[in-house]
Motif scaffolding. Structure first.
Motif, mmCIF file in Angstrom:
data_model
loop_
_atom_site.group_PDB
_atom_site.id
_atom_site.type_symbol
_atom_site.label_atom_id
_atom_site.label_comp_id
_atom_site.label_asym_id
_atom_site.label_seq_id
_atom_site.Cartn_x
_atom_site.Cartn_y
_atom_site.Cartn_z
ATOM 1 N N TRP A 1 2.718 105.015 53.615
ATOM 2 C CA TRP A 1 1.192 105.555 54.105
ATOM 3 C C TRP A 1 0.428 106.069 53.035
ATOM 4 N N LYS A 2 1.983 107.182 53.558
ATOM 5 C CA LYS A 2 1.589 108.467 52.087
ATOM 6 C C LYS A 2 1.855 107.181 50.092
ATOM 7 N N ALA A 3 2.220 106.579 50.317
ATOM 8 C CA ALA A 3 2.707 106.016 48.651
ATOM 9 C C ALA A 3 1.569 105.134 48.283
ATOM 10 N N ALA A 4 0.561 104.460 50.062
ATOM 11 C CA ALA A 4 -0.205 103.731 49.374
ATOM 12 C C ALA A 4 -1.304 103.687 48.395
ATOM 13 N N GLU A 5 -1.940 102.963 47.543
ATOM 14 C CA GLU A 5 -2.518 103.037 46.194
ATOM 15 C C GLU A 5 -3.635 101.971 46.656
ATOM 16 N N GLU A 6 -3.441 101.550 47.536
ATOM 17 C CA GLU A 6 -4.306 99.862 47.619
ATOM 18 C C GLU A 6 -4.549 99.405 48.836
ATOM 19 N N LEU A 7 -6.185 99.401 49.679
ATOM 20 C CA LEU A 7 -6.030 99.547 50.821
ATOM 21 C C LEU A 7 -7.329 98.034 50.673
ATOM 22 N N ARG A 8 -6.581 96.815 51.299
ATOM 23 C CA ARG A 8 -7.768 95.627 51.858
ATOM 24 C C ARG A 8 -8.431 95.478 53.221
ATOM 25 N N ILE A 9 -8.953 96.092 54.106
ATOM 26 C CA ILE A 9 -8.880 95.328 55.150
ATOM 27 C C ILE A 9 -10.037 95.008 55.741
ATOM 28 N N ARG A 10 -10.493 94.628 57.073
ATOM 29 C CA ARG A 10 -11.144 93.575 57.959
ATOM 30 C C ARG A 10 -12.235 94.466 58.475
ATOM 31 N N VAL A 11 -13.016 95.235 58.988
ATOM 32 C CA VAL A 11 -13.933 96.440 60.199
ATOM 33 C C VAL A 11 -14.030 95.465 61.434
ATOM 34 N N ILE B 1 -11.715 103.984 60.879
ATOM 35 C CA ILE B 1 -11.498 104.191 59.081
ATOM 36 C C ILE B 1 -11.306 105.806 58.644
ATOM 37 N N GLY B 2 -12.063 106.409 58.898
ATOM 38 C CA GLY B 2 -11.899 107.540 58.772
ATOM 39 C C GLY B 2 -10.106 107.865 58.646
ATOM 40 N N SER B 3 -9.825 107.640 60.418
ATOM 41 C CA SER B 3 -8.408 107.907 60.666
ATOM 42 C C SER B 3 -7.111 107.526 59.658
ATOM 43 N N LEU B 4 -7.233 106.307 59.283
ATOM 44 C CA LEU B 4 -7.519 105.544 58.607
ATOM 45 C C LEU B 4 -6.539 105.750 56.916
ATOM 46 N N LEU B 5 -7.899 105.708 56.568
ATOM 47 C CA LEU B 5 -8.187 106.655 55.154
ATOM 48 C C LEU B 5 -6.710 107.975 54.844
ATOM 49 N N GLN B 6 -7.350 109.040 55.798
ATOM 50 C CA GLN B 6 -7.082 110.033 55.866
ATOM 51 C C GLN B 6 -4.983 109.738 55.900
ATOM 52 N N LYS B 7 -4.849 108.838 56.487
ATOM 53 C CA LYS B 7 -3.042 108.463 56.163
ATOM 54 C C LYS B 7 -2.668 107.759 54.197
ATOM 55 N N CYS B 8 -3.740 107.829 53.702
ATOM 56 C CA CYS B 8 -3.769 107.462 52.170
ATOM 57 C C CYS B 8 -3.854 108.197 51.409
ATOM 58 N N PRO B 9 -3.754 109.294 51.033
ATOM 59 C CA PRO B 9 -4.107 110.706 50.258
ATOM 60 C C PRO B 9 -4.263 110.125 48.753
ATOM 61 N N ARG B 10 -3.642 108.630 48.158
ATOM 62 C CA ARG B 10 -3.223 108.713 46.681
ATOM 63 C C ARG B 10 -4.102 107.213 46.664
ATOM 64 N N LEU B 11 -4.609 106.787 48.205
ATOM 65 C CA LEU B 11 -5.290 105.786 47.540
ATOM 66 C C LEU B 11 -6.004 105.809 46.453
ATOM 67 N N ILE B 12 -6.369 104.802 45.626
ATOM 68 C CA ILE B 12 -7.238 104.561 44.189
ATOM 69 C C ILE B 12 -7.955 102.948 44.761
ATOM 70 N N CYS C 1 -10.954 110.104 49.866
ATOM 71 C CA CYS C 1 -10.729 108.901 49.341
ATOM 72 C C CYS C 1 -10.587 110.496 48.270
ATOM 73 N N PRO C 2 -10.320 111.556 47.753
ATOM 74 C CA PRO C 2 -10.414 112.011 46.820
ATOM 75 C C PRO C 2 -10.366 111.695 45.385
ATOM 76 N N ASN C 3 -9.703 111.127 45.480
ATOM 77 C CA ASN C 3 -9.347 110.393 44.274
ATOM 78 C C ASN C 3 -9.654 108.513 43.572
ATOM 79 N N LEU C 4 -10.570 107.852 44.712
ATOM 80 C CA LEU C 4 -10.500 106.713 44.932
ATOM 81 C C LEU C 4 -10.902 106.448 43.245
ATOM 82 N N GLU C 5 -10.878 105.357 42.648
ATOM 83 C CA GLU C 5 -11.670 104.409 41.262
ATOM 84 C C GLU C 5 -12.236 103.326 41.514
ATOM 85 N N VAL C 6 -11.611 102.879 42.677
ATOM 86 C CA VAL C 6 -12.167 101.434 42.794
ATOM 87 C C VAL C 6 -12.601 100.882 44.412
ATOM 88 N N LEU C 7 -14.383 101.362 44.284
ATOM 89 C CA LEU C 7 -14.873 100.936 45.811
ATOM 90 C C LEU C 7 -14.874 99.208 45.673
#
Length: 596
Positions: free
Chosen positions: A173-183, A192-203, A225-231
């Motif tokens: 989770w910590k190394a994840a850079e891309e996440l695509r999920i259905r809510v 959603i927030g608890s899941l996103l906080q597991k991925c600090p390197r999410l881009i 997601c402080p480093n988010l580039e694509v949403l």
């Protein structure tokens, strides 16, 4: 990055349950193992506190999600985690038209956009070569290879097996850079927030939301997601996007590293002002009656704006285009879909003169005519893609396009243009040598078939409504779409590079009048066609493939170094021997897929 093989959710869940059960009942050295640290329980007092459960009481996704992870086997290597939609729901996260998906432009009306997954190097030290995890005492590399194929829900459950699995899962989770999920609808924003906080390197983040959402979702993403580039945010079912224009503007202004934003269901924006020095791609759909549209994005290169198909839409497209020309001078790809597209909008677009424009898509513009094509041709002479689907252009307009863009145009889409005939299509393919994709669906169609665009705008240029013939010979054409051409009764194709052919609803096409000289044809869509036509397609494709195949067998030298061509006499003897002994040749796989 190559996609990883998928393990079904049922298999993944069963494997984890078996691991949990084996940890409870399996004996090691005559005693049980500690459920917290994995050490032998006999004579052991565990000092570790019970691990908190990582599985939320309400799941993030109710349907299986494929997990594709490209992991490193040693420290300081690239690592990426991508949670993609399941194969059962292969629809794209976005309903936006395919014209701007340049590498995978589909000749059909619907398309599939699958983004590429690129791994960026990280500084995370995984120590996968030396770590040993319990149970089973195998290296973390093997565990990583197993866990990376699990859906996210099973990955969360795997963290409960033991400490080693929990730590490996945490690193993933910590190394994840891309996440695509259905809510799903019953999930709350907190999960959603608890899941996103597991991925600090999410881009890169893609969400498919099935319930109503508002600016709280944007705030959660911005915080986690402080480093988010694509949403990418898409809606499903009856979900309503309640984000307003002011809230969207604040989000874009605060995310200074955001480079791509794609959002559906933007019917409640009302108006917006976007200011960003990093934003390069912007896709907004379901827009309606916008009071203002201000773009202060100097580095914007691609924009896609889809408006609702309602007659009461009061958006001023001319003012919008003027604003784009003043602040977004680097635009290369423009896509606008609106019933309000007209000749004045095209004139405003040509007056701006985007010097770097390469791809232009103006869809559903019923009031776009040959005069509009003349304006486009005079201002933009380097276009590679031109999409005027749903317009009122005629064969004369196609002639203008061919005169100006023969050296650059590779993709031409003129579907749902009722004033275009088979003669115009043949002329365009003959005059555009670089053409690789052409979509002319519902052009050569039966006027008696229900088609709202044709019924509202009957063509005065149609001279032959029935029994039209089409002859296309092209050296580079790869994708051709003739869907809905119900008046077409004869088709001759000589396209050596053609791979994708769409003949859906070509109900009048006769098998004896079909000639396909396309040896590389891989995919044919023939829904709504005659059964005999499907058989004729399969037969001709097989004959073309067999004609290009070399049936001469090859023989290896005595030293087994390489293969050489066998002599014709030996080839004939081999064939006679097969016939005499009754041997059956191995069945070859079907070279062309026909979808009905």
């Amino acid at each position: 990055m190559q996609p990883q093989p998928h393990i079904s959710p049922a298999t993944a869940t069963a494997a984890i349950s078996a691991a949990l059960e084996s940890q409870r009942i399996r004996k090691n050295r005559g005693s049980y193992n500690c459920g917290r640290c994995g050490q032998p329980k006999k004579g052991h007092v565990c000092l570790l506190s019970p691990a908190p459960s990582d599985v939320p009481t309400t799941p993030i996704a109710t349907e299986p999600v494929t997990s594709c992870i490209s992991a490193a086997a040693s420290s300081s290597r690239s690592t990426v985690l991508s949670l993609t939609a399941a194969p059962s729901s292969r629809q794209s996260f976005t309903h936006l038209r395919r014209a701007l998906s340049f590498d995978d432009v589909d000749a059909r009306s619907n398309s599939l956009d699958e983004p590429d997954l690129d791994a960026a190097s990280t500084d995370l030290d995984l120590h996968l070569d030396t770590d040993i995890v319990q149970p089973g005492r195998f290296h973390a590399v093997g565990l990583w290879e197993v866990l990376k194929r699990l859906p996210p829900s099973s990955l969360l459950m795997a963290a409960r097996v033991c400490k080693g699995w929990r730590e490996t899962s945490r690193k993933m989770w910590k190394a994840a850079e891309e996440l695509r999920i259905r809510v799903p609808e019953r999930a709350q924003i907190g999960y959603i927030g608890s899941l996103l906080q597991k991925c600090p390197r999410l881009i890169r983040l893609s969400l498919k939301i099935e319930s109503d959402f508002d600016a709280t979702t944007l705030a959660c993403i911005a915080f986690s997601c402080p480093n988010l580039e694509v949403l990418e945010i898409s809606t499903s079912g009856a979900a309503v996007n309640r984000i307003t224009g002011d809230e969207l503007g604040r989000f874009v202004a605060n995310k200074r590293g955001l480079t791509s934003l794609k959002m559906e269901g933007c019917s409640n924006l009302g108006g917006f002002s976007l200011s960003s020095s990093s934003l390069s791609t912007l896709w907004l759909s379901d827009l309606h009656s916008l009071s203002k549209m201000i773009f202060n994005c100097p580095n914007l290169t691609e924009i896609s704006l889809e408006f609702s198909r309602q007659e009461d839409d009061s958006t001023d497209l001319v003012t919008m285009v003027d604003g784009l020309g003043r602040t977004c001078t680097r635009l290369q790809n423009i896509h606008i879909a609106s019933l309000k597209l007209s000749h004045p909008v095209v004139l405003a677009l040509t007056a701006v003169n985007f010097r770097m424009l390469r791809m232009l898509s103006l869809v559903l513009g019923i009031d776009i005519t040959d005069a509009s094509v003349a304006a486009i041709s005079s201002s933009y002479t380097n276009l590679e893609l031109l999409d005027l689907s749903g317009s009122s252009i005629t064969d004369t307009g196609l002639g203008m396009i061919c005169d100006v863009l023969p050296d650059t145009l590779s993709k031409l889409l003129v579907a749902l243009c009722p004033n275009i005939t088979s003669s115009g299509i043949q002329f365009a393919t003959a005059q555009l040598p670089l053409l690789e994709l052409m979509d002319c669906g519902m052009t050569v169609s039966d006027p008696n078939i229900d088609n709202p665009i044709i019924e509202e705008n009957p063509s005065p240029y149609k001279t032959a409504g029935y029994n039209q013939k089409m002859f296309i010979k092209h050296k580079r054409l790869k994708k051709l779409s003739l869907w809905g051409c119900s008046s077409l009764d004869a088709l001759f194709l000589n396209c050596p590079e053609l791979k994708d052919l769409n003949l859906n609803l070509c109900s009048n096409l006769q098998p004896q009048s079909l000639v396909l000289q396309c040896p590389k044809l891989e995919l044919v869509y023939a829904s709504g066609c005659q059964d005999l036509l499907t058989g004729a397609i399969r037969k001709q494709v097989s004959e073309n493939h067999a004609a290009n195949e070399n049936h001469m067998p090859r023989k290896r030298l005595a030293d087994a170094s390489k293969r050489i061509q066998a002599l014709p006499s030996l080839y004939q003897e081999t064939r006679d021997d097969e016939i005499y002994t009754g041997k059956r040749r191995k069945l070859e796989r079907e070279v062309c897929t026909i979808i009905q």
